[in-house]
Structure formats: structure tokens, C-alpha cells
Design a protein around this motif. Sequence first.
Motif, PDB file in Angstrom:
ATOM      1  N   GLU A 161       0.178  -1.217  -7.177  1.00  0.00           N
ATOM      2  CA  GLU A 161       0.436  -0.378  -6.008  1.00  0.00           C
ATOM      3  C   GLU A 161       1.099   0.952  -6.340  1.00  0.00           C
ATOM      4  O   GLU A 161       0.836   1.949  -5.689  1.00  0.00           O
ATOM      5  CB  GLU A 161       1.371  -1.107  -5.029  1.00  0.00           C
ATOM      6  CG  GLU A 161       0.732  -2.173  -4.221  1.00  0.00           C
ATOM      7  CD  GLU A 161       1.716  -2.810  -3.246  1.00  0.00           C
ATOM      8  OE1 GLU A 161       2.921  -2.479  -3.255  1.00  0.00           O
ATOM      9  OE2 GLU A 161       1.267  -3.658  -2.471  1.00  0.00           O
ATOM     10  N   SER A 162       1.976   0.961  -7.323  1.00  0.00           N
ATOM     11  CA  SER A 162       2.719   2.180  -7.656  1.00  0.00           C
ATOM     12  C   SER A 162       3.056   2.191  -9.140  1.00  0.00           C
ATOM     13  O   SER A 162       2.859   1.198  -9.843  1.00  0.00           O
ATOM     14  CB  SER A 162       4.007   2.256  -6.834  1.00  0.00           C
ATOM     15  OG  SER A 162       4.903   1.237  -7.243  1.00  0.00           O
ATOM     16  N   THR A 192      -2.672   2.597 -12.006  1.00  0.00           N
ATOM     17  CA  THR A 192      -1.887   2.769 -10.793  1.00  0.00           C
ATOM     18  C   THR A 192      -2.793   3.226  -9.672  1.00  0.00           C
ATOM     19  O   THR A 192      -3.596   4.143  -9.852  1.00  0.00           O
ATOM     20  CB  THR A 192      -0.758   3.798 -11.011  1.00  0.00           C
ATOM     21  OG1 THR A 192       0.025   3.375 -12.133  1.00  0.00           O
ATOM     22  CG2 THR A 192       0.129   3.909  -9.793  1.00  0.00           C
ATOM     23  N   LYS A 193      -2.669   2.572  -8.523  1.00  0.00           N
ATOM     24  CA  LYS A 193      -3.450   2.928  -7.352  1.00  0.00           C
ATOM     25  C   LYS A 193      -3.088   4.356  -6.932  1.00  0.00           C
ATOM     26  O   LYS A 193      -1.904   4.683  -6.856  1.00  0.00           O
ATOM     27  CB  LYS A 193      -3.135   1.945  -6.228  1.00  0.00           C
ATOM     28  CG  LYS A 193      -3.934   2.113  -4.990  1.00  0.00           C
ATOM     29  CD  LYS A 193      -3.547   1.037  -3.986  1.00  0.00           C
ATOM     30  CE  LYS A 193      -4.276   1.194  -2.699  1.00  0.00           C
ATOM     31  NZ  LYS A 193      -3.878   0.171  -1.721  1.00  0.00           N
ATOM     32  N   SER A 196      -2.039   7.462  -4.799  1.00  0.00           N
ATOM     33  CA  SER A 196      -1.273   7.524  -3.558  1.00  0.00           C
ATOM     34  C   SER A 196      -2.142   8.111  -2.452  1.00  0.00           C
ATOM     35  O   SER A 196      -3.050   8.896  -2.702  1.00  0.00           O
ATOM     36  CB  SER A 196      -0.014   8.362  -3.751  1.00  0.00           C
ATOM     37  OG  SER A 196      -0.370   9.664  -4.150  1.00  0.00           O
ATOM     38  N   GLN A 197      -1.831   7.720  -1.212  1.00  0.00           N
ATOM     39  CA  GLN A 197      -2.667   8.150  -0.094  1.00  0.00           C
ATOM     40  C   GLN A 197      -2.145   9.384   0.558  1.00  0.00           C
ATOM     41  O   GLN A 197      -1.128   9.748   0.732  1.00  0.00           O
ATOM     42  CB  GLN A 197      -2.784   7.041   0.930  1.00  0.00           C
ATOM     43  CG  GLN A 197      -3.681   5.972   0.411  1.00  0.00           C
ATOM     44  CD  GLN A 197      -3.137   4.566   0.601  1.00  0.00           C
ATOM     45  OE1 GLN A 197      -2.099   4.351   1.161  1.00  0.00           O
ATOM     46  NE2 GLN A 197      -3.865   3.617   0.085  1.00  0.00           N
TER      47      GLN A 197
END
Length: 103
Positions: free
Chosen positions: A65-66, A99-100, A102-103
Amino acid sequence: MKRPSRAKSVADILDKPEGLLRGLLKQSNNLQSINESVQSLLPEELKGRCMVSEYNQTSLIITAESAVWSTRLRYFSSELLAKLRKKGHYSLANIQIKTKPSQ
């Protein structure tokens, strides 16, 4: 004028051994299976924070997620690889952590 052919059922399409849809379904099932294995082996704080995004017989890519969770997962990745091999994924050679975005 040629009459359109009879519509095929999903079962007919999936039963074709060489069908693209069957290959996608198999790949999806493999991904889900390895993700369940990974989730069961992760420490509690990492469960649900990362997931398998790509898998072939020798390489596994896990997306976190991070950056914080990616770092924690990197520290655990060699232990995870050893545990996955013990669970039967003998040909697995490496784990990559991403790492995903960020939106």
C-alpha cells in the motif's frame, strides 16, 4: 444473407483447452492461490497491506500500500521466500516488492 451463429455459453468457451478465456481464468486462479498462501504467511501487521500482483513459476511480485509497508515487507521477504518454498513453491527464485502508486 448469412444467419448469425448460435450464441455460445460461457461453459462452452471455458471448455476449449486452447481458449484465451480459459488461460486467463487459470492465471487468475493461480494468482489468487499464491496470494492466499502469501497472506497466511505474512506477519499480522502486513496482512491486507500488500498483495501479490504478478506471479510466474520463478518470480513473485508483491505490491504494498505504501513505502512504509514496502520497507517492512522487504525485511521479511527472504523469510517469506523460504516459507513459500517449504509450502511447495520450489521453483520460486525471488520476490520483488513494489509500492502501489498514490492516488
